[in-house]
Design a protein around this motif. Structure first.
Motif, PDB file in Angstrom:
ATOM      1  N   PHE A 291       0.830  -1.200   0.000  1.00 48.65           N
ATOM      2  CA  PHE A 291       0.000   0.000   0.000  1.00 48.65           C
ATOM      3  C   PHE A 291       0.868   1.255   0.000  1.00 48.65           C
ATOM      4  CE2 PHE A 291      -2.391   3.305   2.351  1.00 48.65           C
ATOM      5  CZ  PHE A 291      -3.436   3.473   1.463  1.00 48.65           C
ATOM      6  N   ARG A 292       1.913   1.253   0.827  1.00 44.40           N
ATOM      7  CA  ARG A 292       2.810   2.423   0.865  1.00 44.40           C
ATOM      8  C   ARG A 292       3.463   2.672  -0.498  1.00 44.40           C
ATOM      9  NH1 ARG A 292       3.885   5.070   5.411  1.00 44.40           N
ATOM     10  NH2 ARG A 292       3.221   4.136   7.378  1.00 44.40           N
ATOM     11  N   ASP A 293       3.826   1.607  -1.190  1.00 44.14           N
ATOM     12  CA  ASP A 293       4.391   1.765  -2.539  1.00 44.14           C
ATOM     13  C   ASP A 293       3.357   2.369  -3.489  1.00 44.14           C
ATOM     14  OD1 ASP A 293       6.994   0.729  -1.995  1.00 44.14           O
ATOM     15  OD2 ASP A 293       6.204  -1.312  -2.166  1.00 44.14           O
ATOM     16  N   ALA A 294       2.114   1.954  -3.347  1.00 40.80           N
ATOM     17  CA  ALA A 294       1.045   2.512  -4.189  1.00 40.80           C
ATOM     18  C   ALA A 294       0.873   3.999  -3.916  1.00 40.80           C
ATOM     19  CB  ALA A 294      -0.270   1.761  -3.953  1.00 40.80           C
ATOM     20  N   VAL A 295       0.887   4.372  -2.641  1.00 38.19           N
ATOM     21  CA  VAL A 295       0.746   5.786  -2.282  1.00 38.19           C
ATOM     22  C   VAL A 295       1.958   6.588  -2.769  1.00 38.19           C
ATOM     23  CG1 VAL A 295       0.601   7.403  -0.345  1.00 38.19           C
ATOM     24  CG2 VAL A 295      -0.803   5.323  -0.357  1.00 38.19           C
ATOM     25  N   ALA A 296       3.148   6.025  -2.646  1.00 38.61           N
ATOM     26  CA  ALA A 296       4.347   6.715  -3.144  1.00 38.61           C
ATOM     27  C   ALA A 296       4.250   6.914  -4.663  1.00 38.61           C
ATOM     28  CB  ALA A 296       5.600   5.925  -2.785  1.00 38.61           C
ATOM     29  N   ALA A 297       3.712   5.931  -5.367  1.00 39.59           N
ATOM     30  CA  ALA A 297       3.532   6.069  -6.818  1.00 39.59           C
ATOM     31  C   ALA A 297       2.554   7.191  -7.124  1.00 39.59           C
ATOM     32  CB  ALA A 297       3.049   4.747  -7.425  1.00 39.59           C
ATOM     33  N   ILE A 298       1.492   7.296  -6.350  1.00 37.73           N
ATOM     34  CA  ILE A 298       0.519   8.380  -6.552  1.00 37.73           C
ATOM     35  C   ILE A 298       1.199   9.735  -6.375  1.00 37.73           C
ATOM     36  CG2 ILE A 298      -1.549   9.492  -5.624  1.00 37.73           C
ATOM     37  CD1 ILE A 298      -2.569   6.631  -4.961  1.00 37.73           C
ATOM     38  N   VAL A 299       2.038   9.856  -5.355  1.00 35.00           N
ATOM     39  CA  VAL A 299       2.739  11.124  -5.119  1.00 35.00           C
ATOM     40  C   VAL A 299       3.655  11.448  -6.300  1.00 35.00           C
ATOM     41  CG1 VAL A 299       4.431  12.295  -3.644  1.00 35.00           C
ATOM     42  CG2 VAL A 299       2.572  10.981  -2.606  1.00 35.00           C
ATOM     43  N   ALA A 300       4.374  10.452  -6.806  1.00 40.04           N
ATOM     44  CA  ALA A 300       5.260  10.680  -7.951  1.00 40.04           C
ATOM     45  C   ALA A 300       4.453  11.076  -9.194  1.00 40.04           C
ATOM     46  CB  ALA A 300       6.095   9.435  -8.226  1.00 40.04           C
ATOM     47  N   ILE A 301       3.326  10.405  -9.411  1.00 38.56           N
ATOM     48  CA  ILE A 301       2.455  10.747 -10.537  1.00 38.56           C
ATOM     49  C   ILE A 301       1.899  12.153 -10.362  1.00 38.56           C
ATOM     50  CG2 ILE A 301       0.255  10.203 -11.667  1.00 38.56           C
ATOM     51  CD1 ILE A 301       0.925   7.204 -11.018  1.00 38.56           C
ATOM     52  N   ALA A 302       1.534  12.505  -9.142  1.00 40.93           N
ATOM     53  CA  ALA A 302       0.997  13.841  -8.864  1.00 40.93           C
ATOM     54  C   ALA A 302       2.019  14.924  -9.196  1.00 40.93           C
ATOM     55  CB  ALA A 302       0.557  13.947  -7.408  1.00 40.93           C
TER      56      ALA A 302
ATOM     57  N   THR B 235      -3.155  -1.727  -5.531  1.00 46.61           N
ATOM     58  CA  THR B 235      -3.423  -1.679  -6.969  1.00 46.61           C
ATOM     59  C   THR B 235      -3.922  -0.300  -7.364  1.00 46.61           C
ATOM     60  OG1 THR B 235      -3.983  -4.036  -6.965  1.00 46.61           O
ATOM     61  CG2 THR B 235      -4.755  -2.724  -8.840  1.00 46.61           C
ATOM     62  N   LEU B 236      -3.293   0.259  -8.389  1.00 48.54           N
ATOM     63  CA  LEU B 236      -3.710   1.553  -8.935  1.00 48.54           C
ATOM     64  C   LEU B 236      -4.413   1.322 -10.266  1.00 48.54           C
ATOM     65  CD1 LEU B 236      -0.496   3.732  -8.492  1.00 48.54           C
ATOM     66  CD2 LEU B 236      -2.431   3.490  -6.922  1.00 48.54           C
ATOM     67  N   HIS B 237      -5.540   1.987 -10.440  1.00 49.59           N
ATOM     68  CA  HIS B 237      -6.249   2.017 -11.716  1.00 49.59           C
ATOM     69  C   HIS B 237      -6.144   3.461 -12.215  1.00 49.59           C
ATOM     70  CE1 HIS B 237      -7.941  -1.958 -10.986  1.00 49.59           C
ATOM     71  NE2 HIS B 237      -8.171  -1.560  -9.756  1.00 49.59           N
TER      72      HIS B 237
END
Length: 96
Positions: free
Chosen positions: A38-49, A67-69
């Motif tokens: 989950f933390r990796d998913a949230v970190a990916a969201i921050v990078a995408i943001a 999982t990110l959609h």
């Protein structure tokens, strides 16, 4: 900022050939990615943001545990524009 033009279905199909992690059509691009935690998913969201803010072009993101959609569409163009393709390329550089 000028409204980006909507790409034709043929242009989107051709571009998707170079974006194998993505699917979709002239109405929108989609990618699902599963991260290790989950933390990796949230970190990916921050990078995408960060990329999205830099481009002033923002994806729809749905997170379900790890999982990110992702969905990309230029609402002002009524479908996929070159901005979506560029954002997809930049997201691919961030994700496994």
């Amino acid at each position: 900022m000028a409204r980006p033009p909507r790409l034709s279905p043929d242009d989107v199909a051709a571009a998707l050939a170079g974006l194998p992690a993505w699917s979709g059509d002239a109405d929108g691009l989609r990618r699902t990615v599963e991260l290790p935690s989950f933390r990796d998913a949230v970190a990916a969201i921050v990078a995408i943001a960060d990329v999205a803010e830099e481009m002033d072009h923002h994806p729809d993101i749905d997170v379900r545990w790890r999982t990110l959609h992702l969905t990309l569409v230029s609402h002002s163009a009524g479908g996929v524009s070159e901005l979506d393709l560029e954002l997809a390329r930049r997201i691919d550089a961030l994700l496994p």
